[in-house]
Design an enzyme around this catalytic site. Structure first.
Site, PDB file in Angstrom:
ATOM      1  N   GLU A 278      24.671 -35.320  -2.434  1.00 12.88           N
ATOM      2  CA  GLU A 278      24.854 -33.916  -2.828  1.00 12.88           C
ATOM      3  C   GLU A 278      24.365 -33.715  -4.259  1.00 12.88           C
ATOM      4  O   GLU A 278      25.123 -33.367  -5.151  1.00 12.88           O
ATOM      5  CB  GLU A 278      26.314 -33.480  -2.648  1.00 12.88           C
ATOM      6  CG  GLU A 278      27.313 -34.386  -3.315  1.00 12.88           C
ATOM      7  CD  GLU A 278      28.771 -34.001  -3.046  1.00 12.88           C
ATOM      8  OE1 GLU A 278      29.081 -33.522  -1.945  1.00 12.88           O
ATOM      9  OE2 GLU A 278      29.574 -34.201  -3.954  1.00 12.88           O
ATOM     10  N   ARG A 281      21.057 -31.506  -9.887  1.00 10.73           N
ATOM     11  CA  ARG A 281      20.146 -31.628 -11.021  1.00 10.73           C
ATOM     12  C   ARG A 281      18.749 -32.121 -10.649  1.00 10.73           C
ATOM     13  O   ARG A 281      17.745 -31.540 -11.051  1.00 10.73           O
ATOM     14  CB  ARG A 281      20.759 -32.589 -12.040  1.00 10.73           C
ATOM     15  CG  ARG A 281      20.021 -32.692 -13.364  1.00 10.73           C
ATOM     16  CD  ARG A 281      20.659 -33.784 -14.244  1.00 10.73           C
ATOM     17  NE  ARG A 281      22.099 -33.723 -14.192  1.00 10.73           N
ATOM     18  CZ  ARG A 281      22.853 -32.995 -15.012  1.00 10.73           C
ATOM     19  NH1 ARG A 281      22.291 -32.302 -15.969  1.00 10.73           N
ATOM     20  NH2 ARG A 281      24.171 -32.989 -14.882  1.00 10.73           N
ATOM     21  N   CYS A 347      27.512 -16.155 -32.696  1.00 10.93           N
ATOM     22  CA  CYS A 347      28.235 -16.473 -33.925  1.00 10.93           C
ATOM     23  C   CYS A 347      28.984 -17.783 -33.720  1.00 10.93           C
ATOM     24  O   CYS A 347      30.224 -17.840 -33.793  1.00 10.93           O
ATOM     25  CB  CYS A 347      29.184 -15.338 -34.278  1.00 10.93           C
ATOM     26  SG  CYS A 347      28.315 -13.774 -34.436  1.00 10.93           S
TER      27      CYS A 347
HETATM   28  C1  LIG Z   1      28.223 -31.081  -9.894  1.00 13.62           C
HETATM   29  C2  LIG Z   1      28.428 -31.847  -8.654  1.00 13.62           C
HETATM   30  C3  LIG Z   1      27.347 -32.330  -7.925  1.00 13.62           C
HETATM   31  C4  LIG Z   1      25.930 -32.211  -8.419  1.00 13.62           C
HETATM   32  O1  LIG Z   1      25.741 -32.972  -9.547  1.00 13.62           O
HETATM   33  P1  LIG Z   1      24.249 -33.175 -10.149  1.00 13.62           P
HETATM   34  O2  LIG Z   1      24.495 -33.928 -11.398  1.00 13.62           O
HETATM   35  O3  LIG Z   1      23.726 -31.809 -10.372  1.00 13.62           O
HETATM   36  O4  LIG Z   1      23.473 -33.928  -9.129  1.00 13.62           O
HETATM   37  C5  LIG Z   1      27.595 -32.952  -6.733  1.00 13.62           C
HETATM   38  N1  LIG Z   1      28.844 -33.124  -6.273  1.00 13.62           N
HETATM   39  C6  LIG Z   1      29.909 -32.682  -6.949  1.00 13.62           C
HETATM   40  C7  LIG Z   1      31.252 -32.895  -6.386  1.00 13.62           C
HETATM   41  C8  LIG Z   1      29.745 -32.049  -8.158  1.00 13.62           C
HETATM   42  O5  LIG Z   1      30.817 -31.633  -8.838  1.00 13.62           O
END
Ligand SMILES: *Cc1c(COP(=O)(O)O)cnc(C)c1O
Length: 419
Positions: A278, A281, A347
């Protein structure tokens, strides 16, 4: 000449003319996403796991929560990873439902579970107390996943912190008790999840995460006779924010996980076990850019370039001290022979996109590109100091540009105020 021009070290897919033309229709600041590059990269990830029939990436919606982006993900065969009601509803409206949705939330409200159940999402519980909470407040779904927190067994890193200090997940003891409890309450199909790193550039880290989950799958089978249907390695694949960073070798991850699968999962009779991820990024991050204009320069004890974007448009530098590369359009090949802080107008003294950055001399009116803003960029925007969130543009493979979110207006800002 000693100054290494950092602005040439990261290539751009567009030039000054292209962006300057866009600014006639869309005033800066705005985000622009490169659809072709997003799709190519999505295919690379799928190819790295082609050996696993049930592989699926669930795009972390929070990284780039825009329906047009989610549509691209859907077309590339990705599901979506949600953690809030709004993210679930966005997926529903894009037509991502059922087990194409993973609901990895924490400290979750009953109404959010209700929506996830309604969509048929795979619910990934963050805590053992949520087993009865979900069963009592909504119902026990047939399929359930648990998030494992390995505590001191894994190192973590600066964005997500040390696992034993992170608020997420079950301990190992809770995990085994949790599967038994959920089975008694009627759940029949199970998955296992973890997310122990963020922006991790070491491919081997993800192979080790797979090893950890595969070991647990084997142990769980022995102790409870539960055969997991999937393991979810989480997100967290990093991107090369700095010019010298190497992108993560996705094939290395895919091949490394396959090797462990053959060594650990097949002999234990657990094949087929789907491998899921999942990421957010690494899917959109490098392919989104924040475009901003230089509007002022200032020389006091340090030298400053003031731009028309601010931390409210991109908070990663201010929040994490994160590095985002900056290019000055039209000066891609000029020597980076001045040093300045690139600042916004909040600010708040941490409203800086760059500190002591070597750049070619920036003139007022120059267009600056802030790189690697495609994930956790616009999404983390806020309205502090009365700043408004910017537009988002999608640059399509046919060369056209579509506005996929308009800029906020003062009316938007005042819309929630009762006066
Ligand atoms: C934020 C998050 C992701 C994605 O993380 P990346 O660093 O964007 O790959 C996946 N799973 C969970 C549970 C997250 O909180």
């Amino acid at each position: 000449m000693s100054a290494v021009s950092s602005s040439v070290a990261k290539p751009l897919p567009f030039d000054e003319d292209f962006i300057r033309q866009l600014t006639e229709k869309y005033p800066t600041p705005f985000y622009i996403y490169d659809e072709r590059a997003i799709r190519e990269n999505a295919r690379r990830l799928n190819a790295a796991f082609a050996w696993c029939d049930g592989f699926q990436e669930y795009f972390a919606v929070k990284a780039t929560p825009n329906p047009h982006i989610l549509n691209i993900m859907k077309e590339e065969g990705f599901g979506a990873d949600c953690s809030s009601l709004a993210e679930l509803v966005m997926c529903e409206r894009v037509g991502i439902t059922g087990d194409d949705v993973m609901f990895t939330s924490n400290n979750t409200k009953a109404e959010e579970y209700a929506k996830a159940v309604e969509l048929g999402a795979i619910i990934n519980l963050d805590d053992i107390t949520h087993i009865p909470y979900l069963a009592d407040s909504v119902k026990m779904p047939e399929q359930l996943c648990f998030r494992y927190n390995p505590g001191p067994l894994r190192e973590g890193n600066t964005i997500i912190g040390k696992p034993e200090e992170a608020k997420y997940g079950f301990t190992k003891e809770q995990l085994f008790a949790g599967y038994r409890q959920a089975r008694e309450l009627g759940a029949k199909r199970f998955g296992l999840h973890t997310m122990v790193a963020s922006n991790e550039l070491n491919a081997e880290y993800f192979v080790e995460t797979a090893r950890m989950l595969f070991e647990l799958a084997v142990e769980l089978k022995k102790e409870t006779d539960i055969s997991l249907e999937f393991v979810n390695l989480g997100g967290g694949i990093g991107i090369p924010y700095r010019p010298g960073d190497q992108p993560v070798d996705l094939e290395h991850i895919g091949n490394g996980v396959k090797k462990l699968y053959d060594e650990m999962i097949k002999p234990a009779g657990l094949d087929p076990l789907n491998v899921l991820m999942e990421n957010g990024r690494c899917i959109t991050g490098p392919y989104g850019y924040l475009i901003t204009s230089a509007i002022h320069e200032k020389h006091i004890y340090k030298d400053y370039v003031g731009v028309d974007a601010c931390m409210a448009n991109l908070m990663r530098p201010g929040m994490y001290g994160a590095y985002h590369h900056i290019s000055v359009l039209g000066k891609e090949n000029a020597a980076a022979d001045t040093t300045c802080d690139v600042v916004g107008s909040l600010c708040e003294n941490n409203d800086k996109f760059a500190i002591d950055r070597k750049l070619p001399k920036v003139e007022i009116g120059d267009l600056l590109v802030i790189h690697d803003a495609g994930a956790h960029g616009h999404a983390m925007g806020f309205q502090y100091n009365g700043k408004l969130r910017s537009a988002e543009l999608l640059w399509k493979p046919d060369g056209s540009v579509q506005q996929i979110r308009r800029a906020e207006t003062l009316d938007d800002y005042f819309a929630t105020l009762d006066f």
